[in-house]
Design an enzyme around this catalytic site. Structure first.
Site, PDB file in Angstrom:
ATOM      1  N   GLU A   1       0.801  -1.230   0.000  1.00 49.24           N
ATOM      2  CA  GLU A   1       0.000   0.000   0.000  1.00 49.24           C
ATOM      3  C   GLU A   1       0.831   1.276   0.000  1.00 49.24           C
ATOM      4  O   GLU A   1       0.308   2.360   0.235  1.00 49.24           O
ATOM      5  CB  GLU A   1      -0.952   0.000   1.216  1.00 49.24           C
ATOM      6  CG  GLU A   1      -1.924  -1.175   1.215  1.00 49.24           C
ATOM      7  CD  GLU A   1      -3.061  -1.024   2.218  1.00 49.24           C
ATOM      8  OE1 GLU A   1      -3.233   0.082   2.756  1.00 49.24           O
ATOM      9  OE2 GLU A   1      -3.773  -2.014   2.444  1.00 49.24           O
ATOM     10  N   SER A   2       2.126   1.161  -0.256  1.00 55.12           N
ATOM     11  CA  SER A   2       2.975   2.362  -0.208  1.00 55.12           C
ATOM     12  C   SER A   2       2.775   3.235  -1.447  1.00 55.12           C
ATOM     13  O   SER A   2       2.356   2.753  -2.490  1.00 55.12           O
ATOM     14  CB  SER A   2       4.442   1.949  -0.113  1.00 55.12           C
ATOM     15  OG  SER A   2       4.650   1.239   1.088  1.00 55.12           O
TER      16      SER A   2
END
Ligand code: NAG
Ligand code: NAG
Ligand code: NAG
Length: 381
Positions: free
Chosen positions: A136-137
């Site tokens: 999810e970066s």
């Protein structure tokens, strides 16, 4: 598209090279990796092969064994499930259990090979039915090399698992819209093609608040609908999309100069930045649905329902700190719009983060748990 096709071809050759012979199985091997099947019936250790028409896919099951109320007929896949007891029980109910996957993002093929081997070993030793990727970066842009690395390792891992057993299920968690939510400008078309389906996380939609810095809903159906339509517009069809929704809410401290907990509805929140935006839901804290309902009961709070979104919220003054809080959450009624949308539009499925955020220790909690599972079932055709 050329690049995608090429990547899909690569794993087959590299796999033959890297996969230790003991993993190259055509049939299930109950003693693989010298771990014996822990279930009374050893057939329960096999990777499930039953087909489901609508995925009821969610996370977590830490309290599955406590109390009545956990409804096995309202689940098809449990992600991040833990323990062989769970696997034996879930498989006896025809429910898949899958693991988390955190791959290296690199062009170092040796590191990728190692990750894939570890993943396969974990699948086989824990009797899992597959994996879900959840990176999810933020990335700098759609052209960021991290996007290529992510797609590459997802593609190779999926190909490796499917070559061992086509029944392994592979999914990937996606933001609620494909368009740069929280800086996640990923290659969603490539990723959707590389896995069985995307789990679209339609929650935390106030991770970056661009309008009034106030408390509001975690998963408003209109935004979920818009997100799914944007995936469609990007070329990803509904049968590749599972709509994820929260079985948790947010508690926000209200910092208004004047706020009447009995009547005020607009709760101003502190500015807590997230990824370059000054106001975010990081001002609040996540609380499980079951715990929220217990707060409602213990404070005898009046629950309001936003007329536009049909989402419940309430205020209370914390006994210990004297702070004024507003909690927004989702219940069976607010989520019914999500389930109707999934069923009416033929999405691949629906399901919560997380199944176990319910209270199975009280009669009220069990009753409300039943409402949540019953509503979820209506997502299926
Ligand atoms: C399964 O694998 C184990 C360990 O590699 C091996 O000893 C055993 O013979 C295999 N069983 C079958 C039925 O292939
Ligand atoms: C590639 O990954 C392997 C395994 O993790 C590591 O030993 C090696 O040093 C890496 N190579 C480079 C050039 O970083
Ligand atoms: C965000 O907050 C900082 C610190 O208060 C401020 O300097 C900055 O101008 C704000 N940014 C925006 C876009 O409002």
């Amino acid at each position: 598209m050329c690049r995608t096709a090429l990547l899909l071809l690569l794993p087959v050759t590299s796999l033959a090279r890297l996969l230790p012979s003991e993993y190259r199985l055509s049939d299930f091997n109950h003693t693989l990796g010298s771990v014996d099947c822990p279930c009374d019936d050893v057939s329960l250790c096999e990777v499930l092969s039953n087909e489901v028409s609508t995925e009821l896919f969610g996370f977590g099951s830490s309290n599955y064994a406590s109390g009545p109320g956990f409804d096995w007929s309202a689940m098809t896949t449990i992600a991040w499930g833990e323990g062989t007891d769970l696997v034996c029980k879930a498989h006896s109910e025809g429910v898949r259990v899958i693991a988390a996957a955190s791959p290296p993002l690199t062009d170092n093929q040796t590191a990728i090979d190692e990750f894939i081997q570890e993943t396969i070993k974990s699948m086989q030793q824990n009797f899992y039915d597959g994996i879900t990727f959840d990176w999810e970066s933020p990335v700098d842009s759609p052209d960021d090399p991290l996007n290529t690395y992510y797609l590459d390792v997802v593609s190779q891992t999926t190909a490796a698992l499917k070559s061992i057993n086509p029944n392994y299920q592979v999914s990937l968690c996606a933001a609620w819209s494909p368009f740069g939510i929280d800086g996640r400008w990923y290659d969603y078309i490539g990723l959707a093609n590389a896995v069985d389906f995307l789990y679209v996380m339609c929650y935390d939609v106030r991770s970056q608040i661009f309008d009034q810095c106030v408390a509001s809903a975690n998963s408003p159906i209109n935004l979920c609908r818009k997100g799914i339509e944007e995936f469609n517009a990007a070329g990803i069809p509904n049968d590749k999309l599972v709509l994820g929704m929260p079985w948790y809410g947010y508690r926000y401290e209200c910092v208004n100069d004047v706020f009447d907990p009995k009547a005020s509805k607009t709760c101003e929140i502190a500015q807590v930045p997230f990824r370059g935006v000054n106001c975010s839901d990081a001002a609040g804290s996540e609380i499980a649905y079951g715990s929220i309902r217990n707060i409602v009961r213990s404070y005898d709070a009046e629950v309001f329902r936003d007329g536009y979104m049909n989402v419940p919220f309430f205020n209370y003054v914390d006994e210990g700190s004297g702070k004024i809080y507003q909690i927004w959450y989702d219940d069976a009624e607010s989520l019914q719009g999500h389930y109707d949308f999934v069923r009416e539009n033929g999405l691949r499925g629906a399901g919560p983060y997380r199944f176990d955020q319910v209270d199975l220790d009280s009669d009220d909690g069990v009753e409300e748990t039943k409402e949540m599972f019953d509503a979820l079932k209506t997502a299926a055709n």
